[in-house]
Scaffold this motif. Structure first.
Motif, mmCIF file in Angstrom:
data_model
loop_
_atom_site.group_PDB
_atom_site.id
_atom_site.type_symbol
_atom_site.label_atom_id
_atom_site.label_comp_id
_atom_site.label_asym_id
_atom_site.label_seq_id
_atom_site.Cartn_x
_atom_site.Cartn_y
_atom_site.Cartn_z
ATOM 1 N N PRO A 1 14.552 15.753 78.970
ATOM 2 C CA PRO A 1 14.471 15.613 77.508
ATOM 3 C C PRO A 1 14.201 16.935 76.800
ATOM 4 C CG PRO A 1 13.149 13.961 78.577
ATOM 5 C CD PRO A 1 13.593 14.880 79.640
ATOM 6 N N PHE A 2 13.408 17.792 77.433
ATOM 7 C CA PHE A 2 13.120 19.097 76.842
ATOM 8 C C PHE A 2 14.392 19.934 76.763
ATOM 9 C CE2 PHE A 2 11.764 23.575 77.545
ATOM 10 C CZ PHE A 2 11.104 23.757 76.341
ATOM 11 N N TYR B 1 26.143 14.751 71.361
ATOM 12 C CA TYR B 1 26.791 15.450 70.259
ATOM 13 C C TYR B 1 28.218 14.942 70.058
ATOM 14 C CZ TYR B 1 29.483 19.226 68.116
ATOM 15 O OH TYR B 1 30.340 19.944 67.340
ATOM 16 N N GLN B 2 28.948 14.839 71.171
ATOM 17 C CA GLN B 2 30.358 14.493 71.041
ATOM 18 C C GLN B 2 30.593 13.042 70.676
ATOM 19 O OE1 GLN B 2 32.157 15.921 74.647
ATOM 20 N NE2 GLN B 2 32.618 17.895 73.695
ATOM 21 N N CYS B 3 29.682 12.174 71.113
ATOM 22 C CA CYS B 3 29.906 10.751 70.839
ATOM 23 C C CYS B 3 29.199 10.300 69.567
ATOM 24 C CB CYS B 3 29.462 9.907 72.024
ATOM 25 S SG CYS B 3 30.267 10.398 73.532
ATOM 26 N N PHE B 4 28.649 11.229 68.818
ATOM 27 C CA PHE B 4 27.930 10.905 67.568
ATOM 28 C C PHE B 4 26.948 9.764 67.756
ATOM 29 C CE2 PHE B 4 32.137 12.485 66.349
ATOM 30 C CZ PHE B 4 31.758 13.639 65.688
ATOM 31 N N ILE B 5 26.176 9.877 68.802
ATOM 32 C CA ILE B 5 25.227 8.792 69.100
ATOM 33 C C ILE B 5 24.101 8.799 68.063
ATOM 34 C CG2 ILE B 5 23.467 8.089 70.782
ATOM 35 C CD1 ILE B 5 25.604 8.838 72.897
ATOM 36 N N SER B 6 23.663 7.601 67.727
ATOM 37 C CA SER B 6 22.697 7.454 66.636
ATOM 38 C C SER B 6 21.384 8.193 66.910
ATOM 39 C CB SER B 6 22.390 5.975 66.429
ATOM 40 O OG SER B 6 21.555 5.552 67.473
ATOM 41 N N LEU C 1 20.600 20.712 72.127
ATOM 42 C CA LEU C 1 21.307 19.959 71.090
ATOM 43 C C LEU C 1 21.542 20.761 69.802
ATOM 44 C CD1 LEU C 1 22.558 17.183 71.151
ATOM 45 C CD2 LEU C 1 20.484 16.257 70.139
ATOM 46 N N PRO C 2 20.549 21.484 69.287
ATOM 47 C CA PRO C 2 20.780 22.275 68.066
ATOM 48 C C PRO C 2 21.905 23.293 68.231
ATOM 49 C CG PRO C 2 18.453 22.198 68.574
ATOM 50 C CD PRO C 2 19.155 21.577 69.719
ATOM 51 N N GLY D 1 20.506 17.892 81.550
ATOM 52 C CA GLY D 1 20.165 18.051 80.140
ATOM 53 C C GLY D 1 21.375 18.463 79.312
ATOM 54 N N VAL D 2 22.151 19.441 79.811
ATOM 55 C CA VAL D 2 23.323 19.911 79.061
ATOM 56 C C VAL D 2 24.347 18.784 78.950
ATOM 57 C CG1 VAL D 2 25.282 21.490 79.142
ATOM 58 C CG2 VAL D 2 22.981 22.345 79.568
#
Lengths: 297, 421
Positions: free
Chosen positions: A172-173, A97-102, A179-180, A89-90
Motif C-alpha cells: 500500500p505504501f 490509474y488505468q481502470c479509473f477505479i473509484s 499513484l501520484p 505496488g507498481v
C-alpha cells in the motif's frame, strides 16, 4: 504591518526555514542524539563513556560468525520483500490509474498501512502456521492428511513468513507513492506511443518507466532502510536460526551480563552508516533525472 | 513550487519549535526534585519513624506485567489494603526488568538526583547486574519487621540469589519451582527422566519442544539437562562454567542434537518465548509445555486457554527452584514508602493471599514453621488446584540454582552446539 513583512525577502527566507525548523530540530536532536550515543558506546572501552577509545568491538563484530550470518540473511529477506513489494505496488497503482477505479477502492488498498506491524505478524501466524486457517481449510478439504503436512511458511529458515508480512504491509505504501506519478503523467505521451505502434510492454518502458523509476528507487530505499532494521516482525515470525540482525542485536543488548552491549551498538552503527551511504548515493544519482523530469523530459 | 505560509501556520510552527526546545530543556534539567531520603538516614531509623514518614506518600512499583493473575493481585488485593492500613498509594507500572534496569542506568549516567521508581521486582542475573552497576539503594532488608519475624535468613536462598550474595539489597518475595506441563488425555504416562523423555519423543515425533536458550524458561530447561549431566554439588562449587563444564557438557549437547529430529519442526526452529510455546500447546501442536512456577497453569486452565486435562510433572534429576525478590533502586524518591510497601508484601496475610490459585498461585517466601497457628491453618486449607503437584513432591525434588554465569554460558553454547550445528 504584517503584510509589509511578508514582502521582505529576509522574512520570506526565514519563513521557509521556520517551516522546517520543528522537523529539523526533531531529527537532529532526538535521532542524532541516539545515533551519536550508540556510536560513542560502540567505540568506548571500559565501563564509563569516554574512558578510553577502542575499535575492539568492531574487530570482535567482524570476526563474529553470527553477525555475518544474520547480516546476509537480513540483506536477503529485505531485498526480496522490497523488490516484490515494489513490483506488486507498481502493478496495482497502474491498474488503479488505468481502470479509473473509484476512490473507495483506493482507500481500501491503503488499509494495511493503518494496521500495526505486530498485528500483521499475528495475522500471518493465524493464516499460514501449520495450525492456522489455510492449513485447517486444506485439512477440511482433504488436500492434506494431517496438519503437520502443511508447508512451513512461518518461523521458517528462509524467512518466508517475514517476507509475507512485509509485502502485505509495504505494498500500500508503494501504491500511495507511485499513484501520484501516474496522475502527473501526460496522457498524450501514452497516446503518441500507442499511435506509433508500441505494444503494452513498450509503452510501459518508453513512456511510464522514465517517470516512475526515480520514485520507485526512492521508495525502494525507504523500504530497504525500514525493513533491514525493523524488529517486531522478524522477532515474531523469524526462526531461531538464522535471525535477522535486529533480533540478534536486541538479544545482545538485553543479554543478562551486558557484556555484549557494545557489540550491539557497533552492529547498529555499521548498519546506520550503510543505509546513509546507500541513500546519499542513490539521491545523488537521481538528481539528474529529477531535474529532467521537472523540465518535462 | 514554494509554499506560502499563512500567519496562522507560522504561529503553529513557532509554537511547535518552542515546544520541542522546552521539552528538551525540561528533560535535561530535571534534577531539582528534592531527594527525601537524604533528610534522614532511613537505614538507621526505627520502624515507627519509617512508617510515619511513609504516610500519605505514593510508591511506584515497576514490575513485569505479563500475567493477569499477578496484576489483579497487586491492583485489587494489595493496593487498597496498603492504602487503608498505611495510607500508602501503590502505583504499578508494567515494564520488563531489563528495561527498568536500562532506565536506572540512564538515570545514573545523567546524574539525576531523584528517580521515578521506588520498588522493583528482580532476581538472578538482573540482580547481579543491578548490584554490580550499583543501581540498588542499600542494606534495608534486616529492618523490615516481617523479615525478622517470618523469614529464615540463615537459609541459602535468603543469602544468595543465583550465587550472588544478597547482602540485604533485596527481600525474598516468593518461591517458584520448575515443572513440566502436559495434557493428561494425550500423554497418559508422563516421562520420569530425560531418557524416558527421549523415548517418548521417538514415539511421538514433533510433540515436544523448548523455548530458545535466550528465553528465561528455555534456559531453565537447559539447566535441568545440565544438572542431569553434571552433578549439582560440582556445579554449585564451580561458579565459573568455562573452567570445567566445557568438557563435561558434551553429553548434554549430544542429547539435544540427538532429540532434534523428533522435536517440533524437527528442531529447525524453537519458540522464541514461553508465551509462544504456550500458544503451540493450547493449539495442540505440541503436547507439553513447561514453566518456572509450579502453579502457573491453574489460571490458564481456569480461563480456558489450556484444556481441563492439563497437569504438571517433574522428572529426574529434580526440579530447579528459585526465589525472587523486591528491591529499592538507588534513586528512589520515596524509600520509606518503598520499605513499608515491601514489608506489607511480605506479611503472612499478603503472602497467603498470593498463594490462592485465582490470584497468583505461587509459593510464599516465608518460613511456614514461623507462622502463627491461625496462619498455619489457613496455609493448610489452601487448595492450590489440581494441576499443582503436592508440596512434599516438590520439596523432595527441589534443586538449588547455580551461579548466574551459567545462564549466559548456556545461551551462547546452545546456539553454537545445537542450533547452528
Amino acid at each position: 504591518m504584517l503584510t509589509g513583512f511578508k514582502n521582505n525577502g529576509l522574512m520570506r527566507l526565514s519563513a521557509t526555514k521556520l517551516q522546517l525548523l520543528p522537523g529539523i530540530l526533531f531529527v537532529v536532536v532526538i535521532v542524532g542524539y541516539g545515533v551519536v550515543s550508540a556510536f560513542v558506546e560502540s567505540v568506548s572501552g571500559g565501563t564509563g563513556v569516554g574512558e578510553s577509545w577502542t575499535l575492539e568491538h568492531y574487530q570482535r563484530l567482524i570476526a563474529n560468525d553470527v553477525f555475518w550470518e544474520s547480516f546476509i540473511f537480513s540483506i536477503k529477506v529485505t531485498s526480496i520483500s522490497t523488490l516484490i513489494s515494489l513490483f506488486i505496488g507498481v502493478i496495482i497503482a497502474r491498474t488503479l490509474y488505468q481502470c479509473f477505479i473509484s476512490d473507495y477502492a483506493k482507500l481500501l488498498t491503503w488499509v494495511p498501512m493503518l494496521i500495526p506491524h505486530f498485528v500483521a505478524a499475528y495475522m500471518v501466524i493465524l493464516l499460514f502456521s501449520p495450525s492456522g486457517w489455510f492449513s485447517s481449510i486444506g485439512y477440511q478439504l482433504g488436500l492434506i492428511e494431517y496438519q503437520s503436512q502443511f508447508p512451513i511458511l512461518v518461523m521458517d529458515r528462509a524467512g518466508i513468513g517475514i517476507i509475507l508480512a512485509y509485502i502485505w504491509k509495504q505494498v500500500p505504501f508503494v501504491v500511495l507513492m507511485v499513484l501520484p506519478v501516474y496522475y502527473q503523467l501526460d496522457k498524450r505521451y501514452l497516446e503518441v506511443a500507442r499511435t506509433l505502434g508500441s505494444n503494452k510492454r513498450q509503452v510501459f518502458f518508453t513512456v511510464e518507466w522514465p517517470w516512475l523509476y526515480p520514485v520507485v528507487i526512492e521508495v525502494g530505499i525507504i523500504l530497504f532502510a525500514f525493513i533491514i532494521a525493523a524488529f517486531e516482525i522478524p522477532y515474531l515470525l523469524g526462526s531461531t536460526f538464522p535471525k535477522m540482525l535486529s533480533v540478534v542485536t536486541y538479544q545482545w543488548f538485553y543479554e543478562g551480563s551486558w557484556s555484549q552491549r557494545p557489540l550491539a551498538m557497533a552492529a547498529m552503527s555499521l548498519l546506520t552508516v550503510m543505509i546513509l551511504f546507500v541513500s546519499f548515493l542513490a539521491l545523488f544519482l537521481l538528481q539528474k533525472s529529477r531535474y529532467r523530469m521537472m523540465k518535462g523530459l | 513550487m514554494r509554499l506560502r505560509l499563512t500567519k496562522k501556520m507560522k504561529q503553529i510552527m513557532l509554537l511547535a519549535t518552542i515546544g520541542i526546545i522546552a521539552l528538551l530543556i525540561a528533560a535535561c534539567g530535571n534534577s531539582s526534585i528534592e531527594v527525601k531520603n537524604e533528610e534522614v538516614n532511613l537505614l538507621q531509623e526505627d520502624w515507627s519513624t519509617i512508617e510515619s514518614l511513609a504516610k500519605g506518600s505514593e510508591v511506584r512499583i515497576f514490575m513485569w506485567g505479563g500475567d493477569e493473575g499477578i496484576n489483579r493481585y497487586m491492583d485489587e488485593w494489595i493496593a487498597p489494603r496498603l492504602k487503608e492500613q498505611f495510607d500508602v498509594t501503590l502505583n504499578r507500572t508494567p515494564m520488563d526488568i531489563n528495561e527498568v534496569l536500562q532506565k536506572l542506568m540512564t538515570e545514573k549516567r545523567a546524574n539525576r538526583g531523584a528517580g521515578t521508581i521506588d520498588v522493583i521486582w528482580l532476581n538472578g542475573e538482573n540482580f547481579k547486574n543491578a548490584k554490580e552497576n550499583e543501581l540498588l539503594w542499600g542494606d534495608f532488608v534486616q529492618q523490615l519487621p516481617n523479615v525478622q519475624a517470618y523469614i529464615d535468613m540463615t537459609s541459602l536462598d535468603a543469602q544468595f540469589d543465583f550465587g550472588t550474595p544478597i547482602e540485604g539489597l533485596e527481600a525474598p518475595w516468593g518461591k517458584v519451582q520448575f515443572v513440566y506441563v502436559y495434557d493428561e488425555d494425550k500423554v497418559p504416562n508422563p516421562p520420569a527422566s530425560f531418557e524416558e523423555l527421549r523415548q517418548w519423543m521417538t514415539e511421538n515425533p514433533g510433540r515436544f519442544t523448548y523455548p530458545e536458550a535466550s528465553d528465561f524458561t528455555g534456559n531453565a530447561f537447559l539447566r535441568h539437562l545440565l544438572y542431569n549431566t553434571v552433578d549439582v554439588e560440582t556445579l554449585l562449587n564451580t561458579p565459573d562454567p568455562d573452567a570445567f563444564v566445557e568438557e563435561s557438557s558434551v553429553p548434554m549437547w549430544d542429547y539435544l542434537n540427538d532429540i532434534k529430529p523428533n522435536l517440533w519442526r524437527k528442531g529447525e526452529t524453537y519458540p522464541t518465548s514461553l508465551t509462544e510455546l504456550d500458544r503451540l500447546y493450547s493449539q495442540g501442536e505440541v503436547w507439553m509445555t513447561m514453566g518456572y512456577n509450579e502453579a502457573r497453569v491453574e489460571s490458564l486452565i481456569a480461563n480456558g486457554t489450556f484444556p481441563e486435562s492439563t497437569r504438571t510433572f517433574v522428572m529426574e534429576p529434580g526440579s530447579i527452584g528459585n526465589t525472587h525478590f523486591l528491591s529499592i533502586p538507588f534513586n528512589s524518591p520515596n524509600a520509606a514508602g518503598a520499605m513499608v510497601a515491601i514489608n506489607y508484601l511480605l506479611s503472612p496475610e499478603a503472602q497467603l493471599a498470593k498463594m490462592e490459585p485465582g490470584m497468583w498461585g505461587e509459593n510464599m517466601s516465608l518460613d511456614p514453621t514461623k507462622l502463627s497457628e491461625t496462619y498455619r491453618q489457613q496455609l493448610d486449607s489452601i487448595d492450590r488446584g489440581q494441576s499443582v503437584l503436592p508440596a512434599d513432591v516438590l520439596q523432595e525434588r527441589f534443586l538449588p540454582e547455580v551461579s548466574a554465569e551459567y545462564v549466559n554460558w548456556i545461551q551462547e553454547q546452545w546456539f553454537n552446539e545445537v542450533v547452528r550445528n
